[in-house]
Design a protein around this motif. Structure first.
Motif, PDB file in Angstrom:
ATOM      1  N   SER A   1       0.836  -1.197   0.000  1.00 38.80           N
ATOM      2  CA  SER A   1       0.000   0.000   0.000  1.00 38.80           C
ATOM      3  C   SER A   1       0.876   1.255   0.000  1.00 38.80           C
ATOM      4  O   SER A   1       1.804   1.381   0.803  1.00 38.80           O
ATOM      5  CB  SER A   1      -0.888  -0.011   1.253  1.00 38.80           C
ATOM      6  OG  SER A   1      -1.245   1.286   1.660  1.00 38.80           O
ATOM      7  N   ALA A   2       0.584   2.195  -0.884  1.00 35.98           N
ATOM      8  CA  ALA A   2       1.370   3.435  -0.936  1.00 35.98           C
ATOM      9  C   ALA A   2       1.313   4.174   0.396  1.00 35.98           C
ATOM     10  O   ALA A   2       2.332   4.659   0.899  1.00 35.98           O
ATOM     11  CB  ALA A   2       0.881   4.334  -2.069  1.00 35.98           C
ATOM     12  N   GLU A   3       0.137   4.259   0.989  1.00 33.72           N
ATOM     13  CA  GLU A   3       0.014   4.974   2.262  1.00 33.72           C
ATOM     14  C   GLU A   3       0.696   4.196   3.382  1.00 33.72           C
ATOM     15  O   GLU A   3       1.314   4.787   4.276  1.00 33.72           O
ATOM     16  CB  GLU A   3      -1.442   5.240   2.586  1.00 33.72           C
ATOM     17  CG  GLU A   3      -1.652   6.123   3.810  1.00 33.72           C
ATOM     18  CD  GLU A   3      -1.000   7.505   3.705  1.00 33.72           C
ATOM     19  OE1 GLU A   3      -0.667   8.086   4.760  1.00 33.72           O
ATOM     20  OE2 GLU A   3      -0.826   8.020   2.568  1.00 33.72           O
ATOM     21  N   GLY A   4       0.598   2.857   3.351  1.00 37.35           N
ATOM     22  CA  GLY A   4       1.299   2.057   4.349  1.00 37.35           C
ATOM     23  C   GLY A   4       2.800   2.246   4.257  1.00 37.35           C
ATOM     24  O   GLY A   4       3.498   2.372   5.271  1.00 37.35           O
ATOM     25  N   TYR A   5       3.315   2.274   3.027  1.00 39.64           N
ATOM     26  CA  TYR A   5       4.738   2.499   2.818  1.00 39.64           C
ATOM     27  C   TYR A   5       5.125   3.893   3.313  1.00 39.64           C
ATOM     28  O   TYR A   5       6.122   4.065   4.025  1.00 39.64           O
ATOM     29  CB  TYR A   5       5.068   2.335   1.339  1.00 39.64           C
ATOM     30  CG  TYR A   5       6.543   2.305   1.019  1.00 39.64           C
ATOM     31  CD1 TYR A   5       7.192   1.093   0.790  1.00 39.64           C
ATOM     32  CD2 TYR A   5       7.301   3.468   0.949  1.00 39.64           C
ATOM     33  CE1 TYR A   5       8.550   1.040   0.497  1.00 39.64           C
ATOM     34  CE2 TYR A   5       8.646   3.440   0.664  1.00 39.64           C
ATOM     35  CZ  TYR A   5       9.274   2.222   0.439  1.00 39.64           C
ATOM     36  OH  TYR A   5      10.628   2.184   0.162  1.00 39.64           O
ATOM     37  N   ALA A   6       4.323   4.893   2.964  1.00 41.54           N
ATOM     38  CA  ALA A   6       4.640   6.276   3.335  1.00 41.54           C
ATOM     39  C   ALA A   6       4.636   6.459   4.855  1.00 41.54           C
ATOM     40  O   ALA A   6       5.507   7.146   5.409  1.00 41.54           O
ATOM     41  CB  ALA A   6       3.654   7.232   2.685  1.00 41.54           C
ATOM     42  N   ARG A   7       3.670   5.846   5.533  1.00 37.11           N
ATOM     43  CA  ARG A   7       3.616   5.994   6.988  1.00 37.11           C
ATOM     44  C   ARG A   7       4.807   5.314   7.656  1.00 37.11           C
ATOM     45  O   ARG A   7       5.338   5.823   8.659  1.00 37.11           O
ATOM     46  CB  ARG A   7       2.296   5.439   7.525  1.00 37.11           C
ATOM     47  CG  ARG A   7       1.107   6.299   7.126  1.00 37.11           C
ATOM     48  CD  ARG A   7      -0.207   5.766   7.676  1.00 37.11           C
ATOM     49  NE  ARG A   7      -1.316   6.544   7.116  1.00 37.11           N
ATOM     50  CZ  ARG A   7      -2.598   6.388   7.449  1.00 37.11           C
ATOM     51  NH1 ARG A   7      -2.939   5.465   8.345  1.00 37.11           N
ATOM     52  NH2 ARG A   7      -3.532   7.137   6.893  1.00 37.11           N
ATOM     53  N   CYS A   8       5.258   4.201   7.114  1.00 44.54           N
ATOM     54  CA  CYS A   8       6.449   3.565   7.655  1.00 44.54           C
ATOM     55  C   CYS A   8       7.704   4.376   7.320  1.00 44.54           C
ATOM     56  O   CYS A   8       8.660   4.388   8.104  1.00 44.54           O
ATOM     57  CB  CYS A   8       6.563   2.126   7.166  1.00 44.54           C
ATOM     58  SG  CYS A   8       5.421   0.991   8.000  1.00 44.54           S
ATOM     59  N   CYS A   9       7.710   5.073   6.184  1.00 42.71           N
ATOM     60  CA  CYS A   9       8.801   6.022   5.911  1.00 42.71           C
ATOM     61  C   CYS A   9       8.873   7.083   7.005  1.00 42.71           C
ATOM     62  O   CYS A   9       9.969   7.469   7.450  1.00 42.71           O
ATOM     63  CB  CYS A   9       8.593   6.713   4.567  1.00 42.71           C
ATOM     64  SG  CYS A   9       8.976   5.738   3.107  1.00 42.71           S
ATOM     65  N   GLU A  10       7.716   7.563   7.421  1.00 40.78           N
ATOM     66  CA  GLU A  10       7.683   8.585   8.476  1.00 40.78           C
ATOM     67  C   GLU A  10       8.166   8.018   9.804  1.00 40.78           C
ATOM     68  O   GLU A  10       8.828   8.726  10.584  1.00 40.78           O
ATOM     69  CB  GLU A  10       6.273   9.156   8.574  1.00 40.78           C
ATOM     70  CG  GLU A  10       5.922   9.983   7.352  1.00 40.78           C
ATOM     71  CD  GLU A  10       4.443  10.291   7.191  1.00 40.78           C
ATOM     72  OE1 GLU A  10       4.110  11.135   6.324  1.00 40.78           O
ATOM     73  OE2 GLU A  10       3.612   9.693   7.910  1.00 40.78           O
ATOM     74  N   ALA A  11       7.859   6.750  10.067  1.00 35.55           N
ATOM     75  CA  ALA A  11       8.376   6.106  11.275  1.00 35.55           C
ATOM     76  C   ALA A  11       9.900   6.025  11.240  1.00 35.55           C
ATOM     77  O   ALA A  11      10.589   6.337  12.228  1.00 35.55           O
ATOM     78  CB  ALA A  11       7.762   4.723  11.430  1.00 35.55           C
ATOM     79  N   VAL A  12      10.439   5.608  10.098  1.00 32.25           N
ATOM     80  CA  VAL A  12      11.888   5.498   9.949  1.00 32.25           C
ATOM     81  C   VAL A  12      12.538   6.880  10.002  1.00 32.25           C
ATOM     82  O   VAL A  12      13.622   7.053  10.590  1.00 32.25           O
ATOM     83  CB  VAL A  12      12.218   4.768   8.628  1.00 32.25           C
ATOM     84  CG1 VAL A  12      13.703   4.838   8.313  1.00 32.25           C
ATOM     85  CG2 VAL A  12      11.755   3.315   8.692  1.00 32.25           C
TER      86      VAL A  12
END
Length: 245
Positions: free
Chosen positions: A162-173
């Motif tokens: 999921s693009a949003e799932g990937y993006a939110r994990c980018c924010e976590a990292v």
């Protein structure tokens, strides 16, 4: 929320496998034959990855709390943990915040601080505007050395995220930084680096080992970020030696 997960093996000890940003639990397929006849193996998908639903968590602490919730639901009070990249950060967070839950720790292709905030903001914006396909070539070049024969399988895994799932994990990292704090990790720890990994070079793992008391580092040649895939046999030998020590 229940994280999608799979349990294999019948051993008395539990080993958790936690994967990279942009992966699914299938990234651990090369480890299952080596582990499942000795341990009970739990692997899972991060939120918005694989078959796990999207969540509001945008911090590594939140991702770690979701994993601990899953462990509680399954009745696993104490586990050995192997995490790669984002998964390694989750393992460090659990080991710092809930040390009694971690019996043994393996940290692969990970870091106490990943890249720069600007890098992760650009990456999150790119996938939100163009889906994960927009960054797939760049990511795969970081995951594997040239000539790796099974890139298509891992591309399919990556772009199904999921693009949003990937993006939110980018924010976590992006906001992850435990430099100077890892001396509090008490679990026996092995770090594993790919010698040619451009995302988390061996120096990143050396910095982790310099902080965690009694920890050790193994560097595997001819591998980039997905060291567990490119050098599966040697990786599995090192993993088993640590878990059984």
């Amino acid at each position: 929320m229940t994280l999608h997960h799979r349990i294999e093996g019948e051993g008395d000890r539990v080993v958790v496998l936690s994967g990279s940003l942009g992966s699914s639990l299938a990234m651990w397929d090369p480890q299952i034959p080596a582990l499942a006849d000795r341990f009970r193996v739990l692997r899972y998908d991060h939120p918005g990855h694989g078959r796990s639903p999207l969540s509001e968590d945008r911090t590594v602490a939140g991702l770690a709390a979701q994993l601990v919730g899953l462990l509680d639901d399954l009745g696993f009070a104490r586990v050995s943990f192997c995490g790669l990249s984002l998964g390694g950060a989750v393992g460090m967070r659990v080991a710092l915040d809930m040390p009694g839950r971690i019996e043994s720790l393996v940290l692969c292709s990970t870091s106490a601080r990943f890249a720069t905030p600007e890098f992760w903001d650009r990456r999150a914006a790119a996938v939100r505007s163009g889906e994960v396909e927009a960054i797939a070539d760049e990511v795969l070049d970081r995951w594997f050395t040239p000539g790796f024969p099974d890139v298509r399988r891992y591309r399919d895994m990556l772009v199904s995220t999921s693009a949003e799932g990937y993006a939110r994990c980018c924010e976590a990292v992006r906001d992850w930084d435990v430099r100077g704090a890892l001396g509090a990790v008490g679990a026996p720890t092995l770090a594993i680096a790919g010698a040619d990994d451009p995302s988390t070079p061996p120096d990143e793992l050396k910095a982790i080992v310099a902080e965690i008391p009694g920890s050790n580092l193994t560097i595997l040649d001819d591998s980039r970020h997905f060291v567990n895939v490119e050098q599966a046999d040697v990786f599995n030998e090192a993993l088993l030696a640590h878990l059984e020590s």
